[in-house]
Scaffold this motif. Structure first.
Motif, PDB file in Angstrom:
ATOM      1  N   ARG A   1      32.936  43.244  49.701  1.00 18.89           N
ATOM      2  CA  ARG A   1      32.755  41.870  50.161  1.00 18.89           C
ATOM      3  C   ARG A   1      31.826  41.100  49.248  1.00 18.89           C
ATOM      4  NH1 ARG A   1      31.072  42.671  56.292  1.00 18.89           N
ATOM      5  NH2 ARG A   1      29.970  44.418  55.350  1.00 18.89           N
ATOM      6  N   THR A   2      31.090  41.818  48.418  1.00 18.12           N
ATOM      7  CA  THR A   2      30.153  41.155  47.517  1.00 18.12           C
ATOM      8  C   THR A   2      30.736  40.979  46.123  1.00 18.12           C
ATOM      9  OG1 THR A   2      29.166  43.296  47.011  1.00 18.12           O
ATOM     10  CG2 THR A   2      28.127  41.992  48.737  1.00 18.12           C
ATOM     11  N   PHE A   3      32.094  41.038  46.028  1.00 15.98           N
ATOM     12  CA  PHE A   3      32.736  40.918  44.717  1.00 15.98           C
ATOM     13  C   PHE A   3      32.233  39.710  43.962  1.00 15.98           C
ATOM     14  CE2 PHE A   3      35.957  41.181  41.545  1.00 15.98           C
ATOM     15  CZ  PHE A   3      36.429  39.896  41.328  1.00 15.98           C
TER      16      PHE A   3
ATOM     17  N   THR B   1      42.469  37.307  27.443  1.00 21.16           N
ATOM     18  CA  THR B   1      41.715  36.373  28.280  1.00 21.16           C
ATOM     19  C   THR B   1      41.368  37.035  29.609  1.00 21.16           C
ATOM     20  OG1 THR B   1      42.859  34.463  27.316  1.00 21.16           O
ATOM     21  CG2 THR B   1      41.689  34.112  29.379  1.00 21.16           C
ATOM     22  N   ILE B   2      40.090  37.036  29.944  1.00 23.94           N
ATOM     23  CA  ILE B   2      39.648  37.572  31.222  1.00 23.94           C
ATOM     24  C   ILE B   2      39.410  36.407  32.169  1.00 23.94           C
ATOM     25  CG2 ILE B   2      37.199  37.596  30.554  1.00 23.94           C
ATOM     26  CD1 ILE B   2      36.906  40.180  32.231  1.00 23.94           C
ATOM     27  N   SER B   3      39.780  36.601  33.425  1.00 27.56           N
ATOM     28  CA  SER B   3      39.560  35.572  34.439  1.00 27.56           C
ATOM     29  C   SER B   3      39.331  36.257  35.778  1.00 27.56           C
ATOM     30  CB  SER B   3      40.748  34.608  34.514  1.00 27.56           C
ATOM     31  OG  SER B   3      41.931  35.298  34.875  1.00 27.56           O
ATOM     32  N   ARG B   4      38.852  35.497  36.731  1.00 29.11           N
ATOM     33  CA  ARG B   4      38.606  36.075  38.041  1.00 29.11           C
ATOM     34  C   ARG B   4      38.953  35.067  39.126  1.00 29.11           C
ATOM     35  NH1 ARG B   4      32.732  38.036  38.255  1.00 29.11           N
ATOM     36  NH2 ARG B   4      33.216  38.375  40.468  1.00 29.11           N
ATOM     37  N   ASP B   5      39.384  35.591  40.263  1.00 29.38           N
ATOM     38  CA  ASP B   5      39.665  34.784  41.443  1.00 29.38           C
ATOM     39  C   ASP B   5      38.827  35.369  42.572  1.00 29.38           C
ATOM     40  OD1 ASP B   5      40.653  33.557  43.731  1.00 29.38           O
ATOM     41  OD2 ASP B   5      42.701  33.541  43.028  1.00 29.38           O
ATOM     42  N   ASN B   6      37.691  34.759  42.829  1.00 27.39           N
ATOM     43  CA  ASN B   6      36.778  35.311  43.819  1.00 27.39           C
ATOM     44  C   ASN B   6      37.353  35.266  45.231  1.00 27.39           C
ATOM     45  OD1 ASN B   6      34.897  35.899  41.863  1.00 27.39           O
ATOM     46  ND2 ASN B   6      33.661  34.076  42.215  1.00 27.39           N
ATOM     47  N   ALA B   7      38.238  34.307  45.494  1.00 25.57           N
ATOM     48  CA  ALA B   7      38.854  34.223  46.816  1.00 25.57           C
ATOM     49  C   ALA B   7      39.766  35.426  47.068  1.00 25.57           C
ATOM     50  CB  ALA B   7      39.640  32.932  46.944  1.00 25.57           C
ATOM     51  N   LYS B   8      40.314  35.985  45.995  1.00 28.11           N
ATOM     52  CA  LYS B   8      41.203  37.139  46.105  1.00 28.11           C
ATOM     53  C   LYS B   8      40.523  38.446  45.715  1.00 28.11           C
ATOM     54  CE  LYS B   8      45.449  34.519  45.230  1.00 28.11           C
ATOM     55  NZ  LYS B   8      46.665  34.394  44.372  1.00 28.11           N
ATOM     56  N   ASN B   9      39.234  38.363  45.384  1.00 32.54           N
ATOM     57  CA  ASN B   9      38.502  39.562  44.937  1.00 32.54           C
ATOM     58  C   ASN B   9      39.234  40.267  43.796  1.00 32.54           C
ATOM     59  OD1 ASN B   9      36.573  39.056  46.850  1.00 32.54           O
ATOM     60  ND2 ASN B   9      37.206  40.688  48.236  1.00 32.54           N
TER      61      ASN B   9
ATOM     62  N   SER C   1      45.565  43.574  36.394  1.00 35.29           N
ATOM     63  CA  SER C   1      44.840  43.075  37.559  1.00 35.29           C
ATOM     64  C   SER C   1      43.898  44.154  38.069  1.00 35.29           C
ATOM     65  CB  SER C   1      45.812  42.680  38.677  1.00 35.29           C
ATOM     66  OG  SER C   1      46.675  41.651  38.271  1.00 35.29           O
ATOM     67  N   CYS C   2      42.807  43.724  38.656  1.00 34.25           N
ATOM     68  CA  CYS C   2      41.847  44.651  39.251  1.00 34.25           C
ATOM     69  C   CYS C   2      41.441  44.070  40.600  1.00 34.25           C
ATOM     70  CB  CYS C   2      40.639  44.839  38.352  1.00 34.25           C
ATOM     71  SG  CYS C   2      39.302  45.809  39.093  1.00 34.25           S
ATOM     72  N   ALA C   3      41.826  44.743  41.649  1.00 30.33           N
ATOM     73  CA  ALA C   3      41.495  44.304  42.997  1.00 30.33           C
ATOM     74  C   ALA C   3      40.269  45.057  43.482  1.00 30.33           C
ATOM     75  CB  ALA C   3      42.671  44.563  43.928  1.00 30.33           C
TER      76      ALA C   3
END
Length: 123
Positions: free
Chosen positions: A27-29, A69-77, A21-23
Motif C-alpha cells: 500500500r506504500t508503493f 523509458t521508465i514510468s510509474r502509475d501510482n494509482a495502479k501500483n 510491467s511490475c505490479a
C-alpha cells in the motif's frame, strides 16, 4: 512488506520493442523509488533505470539512454519499462526492485525484489 511481480518479457528480434510491467502489492508503493535491474548469464546484476516516488524523476544507465523509458502509475501500483531498439546485448533476466531511498543505482541499496522476467533479443 512489498511484493513485486514482473511481466512482459519474451523473445524479440533486434530492433524490436518490449514493455515490462511490475505490479506491487504494498500500500506504500507511492513512497518507494523503483528500479529495474538486469542480469545476463555469467554476469553481475546491473542497474538499468530508476524512478523516484515524489516527482517521478527518472535516471538511466548510459547504455539504455534514449532507448528505454521508465514510468510509474501510482494509482495502479505499477512501474513500467518501455524498451525500444532492443539489441542482443540487452538479453538478460530483468528484475524490478523497490527502495525508500531515491536515486539509488546499486542493487544492495534496494530492499524488495521481484522474481525476474526473461528478455531475449535475437540478432
Amino acid at each position: 512488506q512489498a511484493q513485486l511481480v514482473e511481466s512482459g518479457g519474451g523473445l524479440v528480434q533486434a530492433g524490436g520493442s518490449l514493455r515490462l510491467s511490475c505490479a506491487a502489492s504494498a500500500r506504500t508503493f507511492g513512497r518507494y523509488a523503483m528500479g529495474w535491474f538486469r542480469q545476463a548469464a555469467g554476469k553481475e546484476r546491473e542497474f538499468v533505470a530508476g524512478i523516484s516516488w515524489g516527482d517521478s524523476s527518472a535516471y538511466y544507465t548510459d547504455s539504455v539512454k534514449g532507448r528505454f523509458t521508465i514510468s510509474r502509475d501510482n494509482a495502479k501500483n505499477t512501474v513500467y519499462l518501455q524498451m525500444n531498439s532492443l539489441k542482443p546485448e540487452d538479453t538478460a533476466v530483468y528484475y524490478c526492485a523497490a527502495t525508500v531511498l531515491p536515486g539509488r543505482r546499486s542493487f544492495n541499496e534496494y530492499e524488495y525484489w521481484g522474481q525476474g522476467t526473461q528478455v531475449t533479443v535475437s540478432s
